[in-house]
Design a protein around this motif. Structure first.
Motif, PDB file in Angstrom:
ATOM      1  N   PRO A 131      44.431  43.972  47.855  1.00  0.00           N
ATOM      2  CA  PRO A 131      45.221  42.736  47.922  1.00  0.00           C
ATOM      3  C   PRO A 131      45.421  42.028  46.585  1.00  0.00           C
ATOM      4  N   VAL A 132      44.646  42.380  45.547  1.00  0.00           N
ATOM      5  CA  VAL A 132      44.804  41.683  44.268  1.00  0.00           C
ATOM      6  C   VAL A 132      45.049  42.633  43.098  1.00  0.00           C
ATOM      7  N   SER A 133      45.148  43.927  43.346  1.00  0.00           N
ATOM      8  CA  SER A 133      45.234  44.886  42.236  1.00  0.00           C
ATOM      9  C   SER A 133      46.545  44.774  41.459  1.00  0.00           C
ATOM     10  N   ALA A 134      47.603  44.248  42.084  1.00  0.00           N
ATOM     11  CA  ALA A 134      48.901  44.132  41.402  1.00  0.00           C
ATOM     12  C   ALA A 134      49.047  42.815  40.652  1.00  0.00           C
ATOM     13  N   LEU A 135      47.989  42.006  40.609  1.00  0.00           N
ATOM     14  CA  LEU A 135      48.079  40.666  40.031  1.00  0.00           C
ATOM     15  C   LEU A 135      47.329  40.590  38.704  1.00  0.00           C
ATOM     16  N   ASP A 136      47.693  39.597  37.878  1.00  0.00           N
ATOM     17  CA  ASP A 136      46.948  39.333  36.647  1.00  0.00           C
ATOM     18  C   ASP A 136      45.520  38.930  36.991  1.00  0.00           C
ATOM     19  N   VAL A 137      44.601  39.168  36.040  1.00  0.00           N
ATOM     20  CA  VAL A 137      43.184  38.927  36.307  1.00  0.00           C
ATOM     21  C   VAL A 137      42.923  37.473  36.683  1.00  0.00           C
ATOM     22  N   SER A 138      43.542  36.528  35.988  1.00  0.00           N
ATOM     23  CA  SER A 138      43.312  35.112  36.289  1.00  0.00           C
ATOM     24  C   SER A 138      43.810  34.754  37.686  1.00  0.00           C
ATOM     25  N   ILE A 139      44.917  35.371  38.102  1.00  0.00           N
ATOM     26  CA  ILE A 139      45.460  35.116  39.435  1.00  0.00           C
ATOM     27  C   ILE A 139      44.617  35.803  40.497  1.00  0.00           C
ATOM     28  N   GLN A 140      44.027  36.955  40.158  1.00  0.00           N
ATOM     29  CA  GLN A 140      43.157  37.651  41.099  1.00  0.00           C
ATOM     30  C   GLN A 140      42.037  36.743  41.586  1.00  0.00           C
ATOM     31  N   ALA A 141      41.426  36.012  40.666  1.00  0.00           N
ATOM     32  CA  ALA A 141      40.325  35.123  41.038  1.00  0.00           C
ATOM     33  C   ALA A 141      40.786  34.051  42.017  1.00  0.00           C
ATOM     34  N   GLN A 142      41.982  33.521  41.816  1.00  0.00           N
ATOM     35  CA  GLN A 142      42.506  32.502  42.726  1.00  0.00           C
ATOM     36  C   GLN A 142      42.719  33.062  44.129  1.00  0.00           C
ATOM     37  N   ILE A 143      43.282  34.268  44.216  1.00  0.00           N
ATOM     38  CA  ILE A 143      43.553  34.868  45.523  1.00  0.00           C
ATOM     39  C   ILE A 143      42.257  35.252  46.223  1.00  0.00           C
ATOM     40  N   ILE A 144      41.282  35.737  45.474  1.00  0.00           N
ATOM     41  CA  ILE A 144      39.982  36.086  46.074  1.00  0.00           C
ATOM     42  C   ILE A 144      39.320  34.847  46.663  1.00  0.00           C
ATOM     43  N   ASN A 145      39.318  33.758  45.895  1.00  0.00           N
ATOM     44  CA  ASN A 145      38.722  32.518  46.410  1.00  0.00           C
ATOM     45  C   ASN A 145      39.506  31.978  47.599  1.00  0.00           C
ATOM     46  N   LEU A 146      40.820  32.167  47.589  1.00  0.00           N
ATOM     47  CA  LEU A 146      41.639  31.748  48.718  1.00  0.00           C
ATOM     48  C   LEU A 146      41.257  32.535  49.975  1.00  0.00           C
ATOM     49  N   LEU A 147      41.070  33.842  49.845  1.00  0.00           N
ATOM     50  CA  LEU A 147      40.692  34.667  50.993  1.00  0.00           C
ATOM     51  C   LEU A 147      39.355  34.226  51.568  1.00  0.00           C
ATOM     52  N   LEU A 148      38.412  33.897  50.700  1.00  0.00           N
ATOM     53  CA  LEU A 148      37.103  33.427  51.182  1.00  0.00           C
ATOM     54  C   LEU A 148      37.233  32.106  51.928  1.00  0.00           C
ATOM     55  N   ALA A 149      38.068  31.204  51.413  1.00  0.00           N
ATOM     56  CA  ALA A 149      38.260  29.912  52.072  1.00  0.00           C
ATOM     57  C   ALA A 149      38.960  30.079  53.417  1.00  0.00           C
ATOM     58  N   LEU A 150      39.977  30.945  53.464  1.00  0.00           N
ATOM     59  CA  LEU A 150      40.716  31.165  54.708  1.00  0.00           C
ATOM     60  C   LEU A 150      39.852  31.862  55.756  1.00  0.00           C
ATOM     61  N   LYS A 151      38.956  32.717  55.299  1.00  0.00           N
ATOM     62  CA  LYS A 151      38.042  33.388  56.235  1.00  0.00           C
ATOM     63  C   LYS A 151      37.237  32.364  57.034  1.00  0.00           C
ATOM     64  N   GLU A 152      36.760  31.342  56.346  1.00  0.00           N
ATOM     65  CA  GLU A 152      35.983  30.297  57.026  1.00  0.00           C
ATOM     66  C   GLU A 152      36.886  29.409  57.879  1.00  0.00           C
ATOM     67  N   GLU A 153      38.046  29.032  57.335  1.00  0.00           N
ATOM     68  CA  GLU A 153      38.929  28.104  58.053  1.00  0.00           C
ATOM     69  C   GLU A 153      39.491  28.709  59.331  1.00  0.00           C
TER      70      GLU A 153
END
Length: 327
Positions: A182-204
């Protein structure tokens, strides 16, 4: 104890190779060849391995997007091969996919609002004002504004497009989401944002996740439990801490040794594997890793290893265990 949502037993996906005018089958690609795994409610399962190991094919089989050659996939105790049309429609609402490339997975002729409304049209849910409210809620949940719903995919950056893809995956209220790189096509800085978003959405949204990736850092950060695949087989599985700090299989050790470390002062011993990855059309007999394994024994050439316990919730398919464990 958490409920087991999804179970695969002896899962096989073999793609036929056809040749000649009559398109006769002359062989098979053994993409997934006898795989067992399960996913519990609220868990994040990681599937990692080199390109061509079968991890994406296993995910597509779970989605019902790739025909299964053998074995079973069960959802909440029911074999999905027995599903009728209505059962499949309910199952599609329950399990959704985040694609690797956020641009090619979005229809360029549809606005974001239309993209998010499309699955609701297919399944006949959230109509009228309720749908508008749902779309606005999804956009805000992934870090976009409702006003951006009137734009087209080309008007967004790569990270924003992946947020749209995540919102679409959430549109029907699934309980399982599969992220295929899900994040391999993104810049490294953006990867971190999407990873943290997935963790937040998992809980929500109370989600269970299956994350497919070759990036060991992403898998370590996101996943509770990890499966390592090699040439269509699972060779090791364990919770993330013991797998990363005490890997048992020689292939897992080589994978981790090849991963870059963000510390220039830290020396890391590389494990160089000899030879090329064998063809999935004609995989080696016995242990599939034996042609590249530095600890190869005679038994490895002829006998396929069974899973052996190598710690709490830690399983490894290797003839070194339990008699000759690696230190």
């Amino acid at each position: 104890m958490a409920e087991t949502l999804l179970t695969a037993q002896g899962l096989e996906v073999h793609f036929p190779i056809k040749k000649g005018v009559l398109s006769r089958t002359v062989g098979h690609v053994f993409a997934v060849d006898g795989v067992d795994f399960h996913l519990k409610q609220g868990e994040t399962l990681g599937i990692v391995g080199e390109s061509g190991c079968g991890k994406t094919t296993a995910g597509m089989a779970v989605m019902g997007l790739t025909p299964v050659t053998g074995g079973t996939i069960s959802f909440q105790g029911r074999d999905i091969s027995s599903f009728g049309r209505r059962d499949w429609q309910r199952y599609r609402r329950t399990i959704q996919l985040i694609f690797q490339d956020p641009y090619s997975s979005l229809n360029p002729r549809m606005t974001v609002n239309q993209i998010l409304a499309d699955p609701m049209d297919v399944h006949g849910v959230f109509t009228g004002a309720e749908r508008k409210k749902r779309i606005a809620y999804l956009l805000e949940a992934v870090g976009l504004s409702p006003e951006q719903g009137r734009r087209y995919p080309h008007e967004f950056s790569g990270g924003q497009r992946q947020r749209i893809g995540i919102a679409r995956a959430l549109a029907l209220g699934p309980s399982i989401i599969i992220g295929d790189e899900p994040v391999s096509a993104l810049d490294v800085s953006i990867q971190a944002q999407i990873i943290n978003l997935l963790l937040a959405l998992k809980e929500e949204f109370d989600l269970s996740l299956i994350i497919i990736s070759h990036d060991l850092a992403v898998i370590e950060y996101l996943c509770d439990r990890i499966m390592v695949m090699y040439l269509g087989k699972i060779i090791e599985q364990a919770p993330y801490r013991p797998l990363y700090h005490a890997p048992k299989h020689p292939y897992t050790r080589a994978l981790l040794a090849a991963a870059p470390v963000a510390d220039p002062g830290r020396e890391k011993q590389r494990i160089i594997l000899t030879g090329d990855v064998p063809s999935p059309i004609n995989p080696p007999s016995g242990c599939r890793f034996h042609t590249r394994c530095p600890h190869r024994m005679a038994i490895c050439d002829t006998e396929e290893p069974r899973f052996q316990p190598a710690g709490e919730q830690h399983l490894v398919a290797c003839h070194l265990y339990p008699e000759h464990p690696l230190e």
